[in-house]
Design a protein around this motif. Structure first.
Motif, PDB file in Angstrom:
ATOM      1  N   MET A 148      27.795  19.229  -6.061  1.00 47.62           N
ATOM      2  CA  MET A 148      26.632  18.425  -5.717  1.00 47.62           C
ATOM      3  C   MET A 148      26.963  17.062  -6.456  1.00 47.62           C
ATOM      4  N   THR A 149      26.614  16.036  -5.969  1.00 46.43           N
ATOM      5  CA  THR A 149      26.578  14.643  -6.743  1.00 46.43           C
ATOM      6  C   THR A 149      25.154  13.907  -6.693  1.00 46.43           C
ATOM      7  N   LYS A 150      24.885  13.238  -7.749  1.00 45.38           N
ATOM      8  CA  LYS A 150      23.838  12.590  -7.932  1.00 45.38           C
ATOM      9  C   LYS A 150      23.699  11.272  -7.152  1.00 45.38           C
ATOM     10  N   PHE A 151      22.356  11.041  -6.375  1.00 45.81           N
ATOM     11  CA  PHE A 151      22.258   9.740  -5.676  1.00 45.81           C
ATOM     12  C   PHE A 151      21.072   9.082  -5.988  1.00 45.81           C
ATOM     13  N   LEU A 152      21.321   7.530  -6.230  1.00 43.14           N
ATOM     14  CA  LEU A 152      20.022   6.851  -6.436  1.00 43.14           C
ATOM     15  C   LEU A 152      19.661   6.414  -5.043  1.00 43.14           C
ATOM     16  N   TYR A 153      18.390   6.486  -4.784  1.00 42.57           N
ATOM     17  CA  TYR A 153      17.648   5.891  -3.812  1.00 42.57           C
ATOM     18  C   TYR A 153      16.879   4.760  -4.307  1.00 42.57           C
ATOM     19  N   VAL A 154      17.328   3.523  -3.575  1.00 42.87           N
ATOM     20  CA  VAL A 154      16.509   2.462  -3.968  1.00 42.87           C
ATOM     21  C   VAL A 154      15.534   1.975  -2.851  1.00 42.87           C
ATOM     22  N   TYR A 155      14.447   2.028  -3.064  1.00 43.78           N
ATOM     23  CA  TYR A 155      13.449   1.826  -1.840  1.00 43.78           C
ATOM     24  C   TYR A 155      13.292   0.246  -1.918  1.00 43.78           C
ATOM     25  N   HIS A 156      13.466  -0.389  -0.562  1.00 41.18           N
ATOM     26  CA  HIS A 156      13.022  -1.900  -0.347  1.00 41.18           C
ATOM     27  C   HIS A 156      12.081  -2.087   0.696  1.00 41.18           C
ATOM     28  N   GLY A 157      11.499  -3.029   0.507  1.00 45.24           N
ATOM     29  CA  GLY A 157      10.393  -3.441   1.595  1.00 45.24           C
ATOM     30  C   GLY A 157       9.053  -2.982   1.215  1.00 45.24           C
ATOM     31  N   SER A 158       8.372  -2.964   2.353  1.00 42.73           N
ATOM     32  CA  SER A 158       6.792  -2.666   2.294  1.00 42.73           C
ATOM     33  C   SER A 158       6.096  -3.255   0.876  1.00 42.73           C
ATOM     34  N   GLY A 159       6.101  -2.287  -0.341  1.00 44.68           N
ATOM     35  CA  GLY A 159       5.592  -2.920  -1.513  1.00 44.68           C
ATOM     36  C   GLY A 159       4.222  -3.183  -1.199  1.00 44.68           C
ATOM     37  N   LYS A 160       3.584  -2.631  -0.267  1.00 41.10           N
ATOM     38  CA  LYS A 160       2.229  -2.746  -0.211  1.00 41.10           C
ATOM     39  C   LYS A 160       1.319  -1.432  -0.765  1.00 41.10           C
ATOM     40  N   ILE A 161       0.666  -1.419  -1.722  1.00 42.69           N
ATOM     41  CA  ILE A 161       0.096  -0.225  -2.455  1.00 42.69           C
ATOM     42  C   ILE A 161      -1.366  -0.083  -1.712  1.00 42.69           C
ATOM     43  N   PRO A 162      -1.674   0.989  -1.179  1.00 46.98           N
ATOM     44  CA  PRO A 162      -2.917   1.278  -0.139  1.00 46.98           C
ATOM     45  C   PRO A 162      -4.058   0.703  -1.005  1.00 46.98           C
ATOM     46  N   ALA A 163      -4.990  -0.004  -0.261  1.00 49.81           N
ATOM     47  CA  ALA A 163      -6.356  -0.410  -0.815  1.00 49.81           C
ATOM     48  C   ALA A 163      -7.370   0.496  -1.434  1.00 49.81           C
ATOM     49  N   THR A 164      -7.529   1.603  -0.568  1.00 46.01           N
ATOM     50  CA  THR A 164      -8.584   2.574  -1.133  1.00 46.01           C
ATOM     51  C   THR A 164      -7.956   3.504  -1.738  1.00 46.01           C
ATOM     52  N   GLU A 165      -8.838   4.218  -2.546  1.00 47.79           N
ATOM     53  CA  GLU A 165      -8.334   5.485  -3.120  1.00 47.79           C
ATOM     54  C   GLU A 165      -7.897   6.737  -2.243  1.00 47.79           C
ATOM     55  N   ALA A 166      -8.687   6.588  -1.042  1.00 43.57           N
ATOM     56  CA  ALA A 166      -8.319   7.589  -0.035  1.00 43.57           C
ATOM     57  C   ALA A 166      -6.923   7.500   0.621  1.00 43.57           C
ATOM     58  N   GLU A 167      -6.630   6.207   0.743  1.00 45.56           N
ATOM     59  CA  GLU A 167      -5.393   5.410   1.509  1.00 45.56           C
ATOM     60  C   GLU A 167      -4.193   6.049   0.473  1.00 45.56           C
ATOM     61  N   ARG A 168      -4.441   5.945  -0.735  1.00 43.96           N
ATOM     62  CA  ARG A 168      -3.480   6.110  -2.033  1.00 43.96           C
ATOM     63  C   ARG A 168      -3.417   7.686  -2.165  1.00 43.96           C
ATOM     64  N   HIS A 169      -4.329   8.468  -1.992  1.00 42.43           N
ATOM     65  CA  HIS A 169      -4.283   9.844  -1.683  1.00 42.43           C
ATOM     66  C   HIS A 169      -3.364  10.282  -0.699  1.00 42.43           C
ATOM     67  N   GLU A 170      -3.720   9.843   0.632  1.00 48.18           N
ATOM     68  CA  GLU A 170      -2.789  10.297   1.570  1.00 48.18           C
ATOM     69  C   GLU A 170      -1.429   9.760   1.461  1.00 48.18           C
ATOM     70  N   MET A 171      -1.220   8.480   0.808  1.00 52.30           N
ATOM     71  CA  MET A 171       0.197   8.054   0.508  1.00 52.30           C
ATOM     72  C   MET A 171       0.846   9.174  -0.266  1.00 52.30           C
ATOM     73  N   MET A 172       0.206   9.531  -1.454  1.00 51.80           N
ATOM     74  CA  MET A 172       0.904  10.388  -2.459  1.00 51.80           C
ATOM     75  C   MET A 172       0.944  12.072  -1.639  1.00 51.80           C
ATOM     76  N   LYS A 173       0.013  12.537  -0.855  1.00 50.71           N
ATOM     77  CA  LYS A 173       0.411  13.631  -0.052  1.00 50.71           C
ATOM     78  C   LYS A 173       1.628  13.583   0.599  1.00 50.71           C
ATOM     79  N   ALA A 174       1.723  12.493   1.200  1.00 53.53           N
ATOM     80  CA  ALA A 174       2.913  12.387   1.945  1.00 53.53           C
ATOM     81  C   ALA A 174       4.495  12.415   1.392  1.00 53.53           C
ATOM     82  N   TRP A 175       4.271  11.479   0.160  1.00 58.53           N
ATOM     83  CA  TRP A 175       5.580  11.869  -0.844  1.00 58.53           C
ATOM     84  C   TRP A 175       5.509  13.018  -1.434  1.00 58.53           C
ATOM     85  N   ASP A 176       4.480  13.651  -1.796  1.00 54.78           N
ATOM     86  CA  ASP A 176       4.787  14.902  -2.558  1.00 54.78           C
ATOM     87  C   ASP A 176       5.179  15.890  -1.488  1.00 54.78           C
ATOM     88  N   ALA A 177       4.934  15.924  -0.123  1.00 56.13           N
ATOM     89  CA  ALA A 177       5.291  16.992   0.620  1.00 56.13           C
ATOM     90  C   ALA A 177       6.965  16.644   1.138  1.00 56.13           C
TER      91      ALA A 177
END
Length: 112
Positions: free
Chosen positions: A1-30
């Motif tokens: 197995m090899t290690k790979f660097l994922y570099v995320y480009h674009g978007s850069g928008k952090i959700p405005a509300t706590e609820a939106e940030r929570h949903e975003m983190m749920k998606a990343w955690d999943a």
């Protein structure tokens, strides 16, 4: 197995509300959970960067394709790493991409 660097480009928008940030983190955690032990470092988002050019000129615009964050993932090869990246939540925004590069171990490289 090899290690790979994922570099995320674009978007850069952090959700405005706590609820939106929570949903975003749920998606990343999943997504990270779906990759299991292949996630070596979930990484972090990053702020606006500066680019130092040859000759010392500094550009404050984050470069041509600003970095939004990174992760380190383990995969069989770069095609496997790309397959794993296809379900990353950042791609759902439609204005982001993931650059993938193998992490090379300088201690084991030999002169050609």
């Amino acid at each position: 197995m090899t290690k790979f660097l994922y570099v995320y480009h674009g978007s850069g928008k952090i959700p405005a509300t706590e609820a939106e940030r929570h949903e975003m983190m749920k998606a990343w955690d999943a997504w990270f959970a779906s990759l299991g032990a292949d996630v070596l470092d979930t990484g972090n988002p990053v702020g606006m960067s500066k680019t130092v050019m040859p000759g010392g000129k500094v550009e404050n615009n984050g470069g041509v394709n600003p970095t939004g964050g990174y992760s380190i993932i383990e995969a069989k090869d770069i095609d496997d790493a790309a397959r794993k990246a296809k379900s990353c939540p950042i791609l759902a925004a439609g204005n982001a991409n993931i650059e993938i590069a193998p992490i090379l171990d300088m201690r084991t490289m030999t002169a050609g």
